[in-house]
Structure formats: C-alpha cells, structure tokens
Scaffold this motif. Structure first.
Motif, short mmCIF file in Angstrom:
data_model
loop_
_atom_site.label_atom_id
_atom_site.label_comp_id
_atom_site.label_asym_id
_atom_site.label_seq_id
_atom_site.Cartn_x
_atom_site.Cartn_y
_atom_site.Cartn_z
N TYR A 74 0.93 -1.45 0.10
CA TYR A 74 -0.02 0.04 -0.06
C TYR A 74 0.90 1.34 -0.04
O TYR A 74 0.59 2.25 -0.84
CB TYR A 74 -1.06 0.05 1.23
CG TYR A 74 -1.91 -1.12 1.01
CD1 TYR A 74 -2.75 -1.49 -0.03
CD2 TYR A 74 -2.00 -2.29 1.98
CE1 TYR A 74 -3.77 -2.40 0.09
CE2 TYR A 74 -2.62 -3.33 1.98
CZ TYR A 74 -3.52 -3.48 0.84
OH TYR A 74 -4.45 -4.66 0.71
N PRO A 75 1.93 1.44 0.84
CA PRO A 75 2.74 2.65 0.56
C PRO A 75 3.37 2.92 -0.72
O PRO A 75 3.13 4.03 -1.36
CB PRO A 75 3.84 2.41 1.67
CG PRO A 75 3.18 1.38 2.55
CD PRO A 75 2.50 0.57 1.74
N ASN A 76 3.68 1.77 -1.67
CA ASN A 76 4.09 1.94 -3.05
C ASN A 76 2.91 2.42 -3.81
O ASN A 76 2.92 3.23 -4.56
CB ASN A 76 4.63 0.68 -3.41
CG ASN A 76 5.96 0.25 -2.68
OD1 ASN A 76 6.57 0.93 -1.87
ND2 ASN A 76 6.27 -0.84 -2.85
N CYS A 77 1.60 1.96 -3.53
CA CYS A 77 0.45 2.17 -4.35
C CYS A 77 0.26 3.70 -3.94
O CYS A 77 -0.13 4.47 -5.00
CB CYS A 77 -0.58 1.18 -3.97
SG CYS A 77 -2.18 1.83 -4.30
N VAL A 78 0.22 4.29 -2.82
CA VAL A 78 -0.04 5.43 -2.48
C VAL A 78 1.04 6.40 -3.22
O VAL A 78 0.76 7.55 -3.74
CB VAL A 78 0.02 5.78 -0.88
CG1 VAL A 78 -0.07 7.07 -0.70
CG2 VAL A 78 -1.13 5.05 -0.50
N ASP A 79 2.16 6.18 -3.39
CA ASP A 79 3.28 6.68 -3.84
C ASP A 79 2.95 6.98 -5.49
O ASP A 79 2.88 7.97 -5.98
CB ASP A 79 4.53 6.37 -3.67
CG ASP A 79 5.72 7.17 -4.26
OD1 ASP A 79 5.83 8.38 -4.20
OD2 ASP A 79 6.49 6.42 -5.29
N LYS A 80 2.60 5.89 -6.16
CA LYS A 80 2.33 5.99 -7.56
C LYS A 80 1.01 6.66 -7.59
O LYS A 80 1.18 7.45 -8.85
CB LYS A 80 2.30 4.58 -8.01
CG LYS A 80 3.43 3.67 -8.04
CD LYS A 80 3.39 2.36 -8.79
CE LYS A 80 4.58 1.66 -9.09
NZ LYS A 80 5.79 1.60 -8.21
N VAL A 81 0.11 6.71 -7.12
CA VAL A 81 -1.25 7.31 -7.31
C VAL A 81 -0.90 8.75 -7.25
O VAL A 81 -1.23 9.48 -7.91
CB VAL A 81 -2.16 7.09 -6.09
CG1 VAL A 81 -3.43 7.99 -5.92
CG2 VAL A 81 -2.72 5.48 -6.58
N ARG A 82 0.17 9.19 -6.15
CA ARG A 82 0.23 10.53 -5.94
C ARG A 82 0.94 11.09 -7.15
O ARG A 82 0.90 12.22 -7.61
CB ARG A 82 1.24 10.87 -4.56
CG ARG A 82 1.71 12.03 -4.49
CD ARG A 82 2.53 12.31 -3.46
NE ARG A 82 3.87 11.48 -3.66
CZ ARG A 82 4.93 11.85 -4.53
NH1 ARG A 82 4.72 12.83 -5.10
NH2 ARG A 82 5.83 10.82 -4.45
N ARG A 83 2.00 10.42 -7.74
CA ARG A 83 2.83 10.78 -8.87
C ARG A 83 1.61 10.83 -10.23
O ARG A 83 2.05 11.77 -10.90
CB ARG A 83 3.97 10.03 -9.20
CG ARG A 83 4.94 9.94 -7.86
CD ARG A 83 6.26 9.41 -8.35
NE ARG A 83 6.05 7.68 -8.49
CZ ARG A 83 6.96 7.12 -9.10
NH1 ARG A 83 8.02 7.50 -9.80
NH2 ARG A 83 6.51 5.55 -9.09
N ALA A 84 0.66 9.86 -10.14
CA ALA A 84 0.11 9.90 -11.35
C ALA A 84 -0.98 11.23 -11.36
O ALA A 84 -0.99 11.80 -12.32
CB ALA A 84 -0.93 8.77 -11.38
N ARG A 85 -1.53 11.46 -10.16
CA ARG A 85 -2.13 12.55 -10.14
C ARG A 85 -1.49 14.03 -10.28
O ARG A 85 -1.91 14.86 -10.84
CB ARG A 85 -2.86 12.59 -8.68
CG ARG A 85 -3.74 11.62 -8.50
CD ARG A 85 -4.51 11.53 -7.23
NE ARG A 85 -5.68 12.50 -7.15
CZ ARG A 85 -6.24 13.09 -6.10
NH1 ARG A 85 -6.07 12.54 -5.06
NH2 ARG A 85 -7.20 14.12 -6.39
N ALA A 86 -0.19 13.91 -9.89
CA ALA A 86 0.64 15.11 -10.38
C ALA A 86 1.13 15.17 -12.06
O ALA A 86 0.65 16.26 -12.42
CB ALA A 86 1.87 15.09 -9.67
#
Length: 94
Positions: A74-86
């Motif tokens: 989940y922490p990796n997922c959250v990081d990827k989602v954050r970058r995707a939204r950027a």
C-alpha cells in the motif's frame, strides 16, 4: 538477558495495533486514491488530452499502483497514485 527478551516482547505487543492501524490507513488511502485518480484520468481523456505523454505516464503509474494494491504494497501504491495525479494535473496546465 531474560529481562531484555521480555522488554522486547512487551514492546512488540504494544506496538502491533499501531502498525496494523497504519497499514489500514495506507490501504484506504491507496484505494481512495486509485478511485479518484482513475476518475481524473477518465475526465482528462474525455477532454482530448489522452495522447499527451503526461496522461500516458499517469495511466502507466495507475496500472502499477493497482498491482501494488493487489499485492498489499500500500505505501508503494499511494506513492504511485500521488505521482500519477501530479502528471494528470500537469496535463491540465497545457
């Protein structure tokens, strides 16, 4: 030595709920972020931005985040989602 082992065991038992709560929070953040980012990506594609490299990069990151979610990372997922939204936000500025 026995006291040290007892102390370590007591610490682990006391800290376990905190670790579990953190994992639940990361799971929720991952799932909510995936939903929101997917909607944002769909809206961006509907507005004709689907061919930009930012949208392509965001789609790739969201696919990776979904895989991370399914594997419990989940922490990796959250990081990827954050970058995707950027990347999605960056595509709106063009």
């Amino acid at each position: 030595m026995r006291a040290l082992i007892s102390l370590c065991l007591a610490f682990l038992l006391a800290a376990a709920p905190a670790f579990a709560a953190g994992a639940k929070g990361a799971k929720a953040a991952c799932e909510n972020g995936l939903r929101q980012a997917s909607r944002e990506l769909d809206r961006a594609k509907a507005k004709g931005r689907g061919g930009t490299w930012e949208i392509t990069k965001a789609a790739t990151l969201l696919a990776g985040a979904k895989i991370q979610s399914e594997c419990g990372k989940y922490p990796n997922c959250v990081d990827k989602v954050r970058r995707a939204r950027a990347y999605i936000a960056r595509s709106r500025k063009k």
